[in-house]
Enzyme design. Structure first.
Site, PDB file in Angstrom:
ATOM      1  N   LYS A 131     -15.284  17.398 -34.668  1.00 21.45           N
ATOM      2  CA  LYS A 131     -15.239  18.680 -35.372  1.00 21.45           C
ATOM      3  C   LYS A 131     -14.141  18.151 -35.683  1.00 21.45           C
ATOM      4  CE  LYS A 131     -13.868  23.289 -35.138  1.00 21.45           C
ATOM      5  NZ  LYS A 131     -14.071  24.358 -34.075  1.00 21.45           N
ATOM      6  N   GLU A 162     -22.678  28.614 -35.893  1.00 21.80           N
ATOM      7  CA  GLU A 162     -22.554  27.943 -34.810  1.00 21.80           C
ATOM      8  C   GLU A 162     -21.535  29.934 -34.743  1.00 21.80           C
ATOM      9  OE1 GLU A 162     -17.719  27.672 -33.847  1.00 21.80           O
ATOM     10  OE2 GLU A 162     -18.734  26.219 -35.278  1.00 21.80           O
TER      11      GLU A 162
END
Length: 193
Positions: free
Chosen positions: A126, A40
């Protein structure tokens, strides 16, 4: 592509925040070659968007992080992101990511966050900030939300990654600890235990 495709059986999301292109390419290649997860790149600067674009052009399934607005979703799509990640849950951002064909990983820190994110079609979440929430939070939230797949992120390193996985996280998101010299190797060793 879904998070099941991207992270199923792979315990790492390597977060390359503020990492120069050469180092980012090196880390992304190591993560991909090791088959341990995905990368990411938080897109808070123009330089970071360039890193994301470059990694995506190499065929690396790379996600855009810190996606907090519809404009951020558009930037992620244009740069070739394979998925989006946010620090919190925003229904419009999740919907825009999904409409663009990108799985979205929203940040959650409460049962209410988890409930709303799941209802918005986000099956992977998340857990942020995981270091503050602790492994117990994951164990407790897995009870009422067994369908949720959590990526524990924030304050994760080689010393505590295994505790979060053992508590039920499907993966861990690691930033600063992975970008230090030897950080990826230390984390890989911890994940193998």
């Amino acid at each position: 592509m879904t998070f099941d495709d991207l992270l199923g059986g792979r315990p790492l999301m390597a977060i390359l925040r503020g990492v120069p292109l050469a180092r980012a390419a090196e880390l992304a290649a190591a993560v991909q070659a090791g088959g341990i997860g995905v990368v990411e790149v938080p897109i808070q600067t123009a330089e970071a968007v360039d890193v994301l674009r470059d990694l995506a052009s190499r065929g690396t399934p790379v996600g855009a992080g810190t996606v907090r607005s519809l404009a951020d979703v558009a930037i992620a799509v244009a740069a070739g992101a394979a998925f989006t990640v946010a620090p919190g849950f925003d229904a419009e951002v999740a919907a825009a990511s999904h409409a663009a064909g990108l799985p979205h990983l929203p940040g959650v820190a409460t049962a209410t966050d988890v409930h709303h994110a799941l209802r918005a079609g986000c099956g992977w979440l998340k857990a942020f900030p995981a270091g503050s929430l602790g492994p117990g939070w994951l164990r407790e939230l897995r009870g009422p939300f067994p369908e949720a797949r959590f990526v524990a992120t924030g304050g994760i390193d080689a010393t505590n990654a295994r505790a979060f996985l053992d508590a039920g996280a499907a993966a861990v998101g690691v930033g600063t600890a992975i970008t230090r010299p030897g950080g990826l190797e230390a984390l890989q060793a911890a994940l193998r235990r």
